[in-house]
Design an enzyme around this catalytic site. Structure first.
Site, mmCIF file in Angstrom:
data_model
loop_
_atom_site.group_PDB
_atom_site.id
_atom_site.type_symbol
_atom_site.label_atom_id
_atom_site.label_comp_id
_atom_site.label_asym_id
_atom_site.label_seq_id
_atom_site.Cartn_x
_atom_site.Cartn_y
_atom_site.Cartn_z
ATOM 1 N N TYR A 134 -8.228 23.456 -3.108
ATOM 2 C CA TYR A 134 -8.460 22.680 -1.882
ATOM 3 C C TYR A 134 -8.741 21.215 -2.234
ATOM 4 C CZ TYR A 134 -11.005 21.251 2.374
ATOM 5 O OH TYR A 134 -11.442 20.605 3.505
ATOM 6 N N ASP A 139 4.415 25.956 12.888
ATOM 7 C CA ASP A 139 3.944 26.379 11.574
ATOM 8 C C ASP A 139 4.292 25.232 10.624
ATOM 9 O OD1 ASP A 139 3.553 27.418 9.093
ATOM 10 O OD2 ASP A 139 4.962 29.096 9.301
ATOM 11 N N ILE A 169 -18.882 20.295 8.685
ATOM 12 C CA ILE A 169 -19.040 19.938 10.104
ATOM 13 C C ILE A 169 -19.712 21.062 10.891
ATOM 14 C CG2 ILE A 169 -17.832 19.246 12.208
ATOM 15 C CD1 ILE A 169 -15.655 18.127 10.376
HETATM 16 N N1 SER Z 1 -15.914 22.206 5.326
HETATM 17 C C1 SER Z 1 -14.948 22.289 4.280
HETATM 18 C C2 SER Z 1 -15.079 23.533 3.513
HETATM 19 O O1 SER Z 1 -16.172 24.019 3.409
HETATM 20 C C3 SER Z 1 -15.078 21.127 3.347
HETATM 21 O O2 SER Z 1 -14.222 20.135 3.688
HETATM 22 O O3 SER Z 1 -14.129 23.999 2.991
#
Ligand code: SER
Length: 320
Positions: A142, A53, A172
């Site tokens: 984020y 973790d 991705i």
């Molecule tokens: N694929 C990621 C997201 O949608 C972006 O880095 O959070």
């Protein structure tokens, strides 16, 4: 790279990066760090793993101290949509753990740490076609954590010698592990919909264009930046890597060419739409091309063909 630790080993990227690293560097030399979610059978069965973790500082120190890796791929991270829903956990995983990994790496003599960044490191005032070095004012927790990781990474090399490298990954597409915590996940979920029910309800608007990449290219970009000749790098933790960009409507059209009955509907999720709207449409990756020879291989048609082929097999297998 002789001994490699990969955090976030059960995630979308870890599940495919680890087999590629094991093939290149030896099965026993790539250790999967895993917490909560199960490893894929492929990763579990092909080499060592350790319970890790990354938000537990003592455990992190213990694991790095006992494995003594020379390289760490730090993939553990909360993705964009989920991070917005739990800022406290985001801070622990996306900020504190990055700092703790880098600091522990310095103390334990690790040579290199790869910390992936993201299109999330850009914000509303970034040009829609984003150069490598441009405005970075993300408005998500984020995104802020990704800028933090880039700046911290770039700071460690000159100050401590720890070689921290990273690429800004687009959304991705992949078929082995389905992502469920991000903003770009529709581009994977749409295939599951197309193949199982013939329809998909998309949470982004039909014309929301985002940078995207196929998993084999994403894995290559991480291995290539890790292996790149350090003496040629002027950037380190902050390389744009680009492949293709498309909208949900364009992806749906490409799927319809292969699955003619496929139907897409739209039901907008305001959170993920606002996150997507704050990200660029395209990335310019001239710096990665120049400094370490980056290039992508998979275009939209190749991706859609390969996703459908593999998911057909995977979903048939799991249905029996
Ligand atoms: N694929 C990621 C997201 O949608 C972006 O880095 O959070």
């Amino acid at each position: 790279m002789k001994k490699i630790l990969v955090t976030g080993a059960s995630g979308q990227i870890g599940s495919e990066l680890i087999p590629a690293l094991r093939k290149k560097y030896g099965l026993e030399n790539v250790i999967s760090g895993v917490h909560k979610r199960n490893l894929t059978k492929e990763v579990k069965g092909s080499g060592p793993s350790v319970n890790l973790d990354v938000a537990d500082e003592n455990r992190l120190k213990e694991v790095i101290g006992s494995i003594k890796p020379d390289t760490i791929f730090h993939l553990a991270s909360l993705l964009s949509a989920v991070a917005e829903q739990d800022r406290n956990l985001s801070f622990k995983v996306n900020f504190e753990a990055v700092y703790n990994i880098l600091e522990t790496s310095v103390n334990e003599g690790v040579e290199k740490v790869i910390v992936p960044s993201s299109i999330g490191a850009f914000g509303p005032d970034t040009p829609a076609i984003a150069p490598n070095d441009t405005l970075q004012h993300p408005n998500t927790i984020y995104g802020i954590s990704k800028v933090f990781g880039e700046l911290l990474g770039n700071y460690y090399y000159p100050t401590t010698g720890l070689d921290v490298r990273g690429v800004r990954l687009p959304g991705i597409l992949s078929w082995k592990v389905e992502p469920t915590a991000g903003t770009t996940d529709y581009a994977v979920a749409i295939f599951y919909g197309a193949l199982t029910t013939g329809k998909y309800t998309c949470y982004l608007q039909s014309d929301t264009k985002l940078p995207m990449m196929y998993m084999p290219d994403a894995v290559d970009s991480l291995i290539q930046i890790a292996e790149a000749d350090g003496s040629k790098l002027k950037h380190r933790s902050d390389f744009n890597v680009a492949a293709i960009s498309f909208t949900p409507a364009e992806l749906a059209d490409a799927i319809k060419k292969r699955i003619p009955g496929f139907r897409i509907e739209y039901e907008i999720d305001p959170l993920r739409q606002s996150i997507a709207d704050s990200w660029p449409d395209e990335l310019i990756d001239d710096v990665a091309k120049e400094e370490w020879g980056w290039n992508y291989k998979y275009g939209l048609d190749e991706i859609v063909d390969d996703m459908i082929d593999n998911l057909k097999t995977k979903l048939e297998v799991s249905a029996h």
